[in-house]
Design a protein around this motif. Structure first.
Motif, PDB file in Angstrom:
ATOM      1  N   GLN A  37       1.007  -1.440   0.418  1.00 43.67           N
ATOM      2  CA  GLN A  37       0.128  -0.024   0.135  1.00 43.67           C
ATOM      3  C   GLN A  37       1.106   1.532   0.294  1.00 43.67           C
ATOM      4  N   LYS A  41      -3.030   5.356  -1.781  1.00 44.88           N
ATOM      5  CA  LYS A  41      -3.325   4.489  -1.830  1.00 44.88           C
ATOM      6  C   LYS A  41      -4.081   3.479  -2.099  1.00 44.88           C
ATOM      7  N   GLU A  42      -4.881   2.770  -2.662  1.00 45.91           N
ATOM      8  CA  GLU A  42      -5.567   1.012  -1.602  1.00 45.91           C
ATOM      9  C   GLU A  42      -4.220   0.534  -1.866  1.00 45.91           C
ATOM     10  N   ARG A  43      -4.151  -0.956  -1.281  1.00 49.55           N
ATOM     11  CA  ARG A  43      -3.680  -1.879  -1.338  1.00 49.55           C
ATOM     12  C   ARG A  43      -4.081  -2.474  -2.663  1.00 49.55           C
ATOM     13  N   GLU A  44      -2.037  -3.274  -2.650  1.00 56.73           N
ATOM     14  CA  GLU A  44      -3.284  -3.831  -4.442  1.00 56.73           C
ATOM     15  C   GLU A  44      -2.184  -5.252  -4.179  1.00 56.73           C
ATOM     16  N   TYR A 104      -6.391 -10.602  -3.711  1.00 56.83           N
ATOM     17  CA  TYR A 104      -6.837  -9.500  -4.738  1.00 56.83           C
ATOM     18  C   TYR A 104      -8.182  -8.627  -3.923  1.00 56.83           C
ATOM     19  N   SER A 105      -8.584  -7.669  -4.599  1.00 55.17           N
ATOM     20  CA  SER A 105      -9.777  -7.158  -4.054  1.00 55.17           C
ATOM     21  C   SER A 105      -9.235  -5.858  -2.984  1.00 55.17           C
ATOM     22  N   GLY A 106      -7.421  -5.969  -2.626  1.00 49.82           N
ATOM     23  CA  GLY A 106      -7.350  -5.086  -1.486  1.00 49.82           C
ATOM     24  C   GLY A 106      -7.094  -5.930  -0.263  1.00 49.82           C
ATOM     25  N   ARG A 108      -9.105  -7.428   0.899  1.00 51.31           N
ATOM     26  CA  ARG A 108      -9.967  -7.429   2.672  1.00 51.31           C
ATOM     27  C   ARG A 108     -10.817  -8.883   3.111  1.00 51.31           C
TER      28      ARG A 108
END
Length: 123
Positions: A37, A41-44, A104-106, A108
């Motif tokens: 992260q 920005k968003e976590r990737e 994926y998708s951060g 979460r």
């Protein structure tokens, strides 16, 4: 629990290795991986490895520059980062799950996280 280490500062084009050690056993059903992260920005997703079989997965942005592998030390996963660029600057987190989609998708939906280790790439 997961313990990450090895971050630091490096110049453009340099290399760093970050490592993550699990306090318990990593089973063949587990997938170990890294996310990052950057500030604002968003976590990737960065990279992941299936513990059983060793298949690896990479984000397009790091493919050919980063290598994820089982560490020499038991229950450790390494991320070798070469040809580092300023856009690689981020806090890097290791994680463990049994579902690749969770990375994926951060991330979460990931079950187990480690604390982050900071990587800074500068000119």
């Amino acid at each position: 629990q997961l313990q990450a280490c090895g971050g630091g500062s490096v110049q453009i084009g340099g290399s760093l290795r970050v490592s993550c050690t699990a306090s318990g056993r990593i089973y063949s059903s587990h997938i170990m991986g890294w996310l990052r992260q950057a500030l604002g920005k968003e976590r990737e997703f960065v990279a992941a490895i299936r513990w059983g079989g060793g298949r690896t997965y990479y984000a397009d942005s790091v493919k050919g520059r980063f290598t994820i592998s089982r560490g020499v030390t038991e229950n450790t996963v390494d991320l070798q980062m070469d040809t580092l660029q300023p856009e690689d600057t981020a806090v890097y987190y290791c994680a463990r799950d049994t579902d690749l989609g969770s990375f994926y998708s951060g991330g979460r939906y990931l079950r187990t996280w480690g604390q982050g280790t900071e990587v800074t790439v500068s000119s």
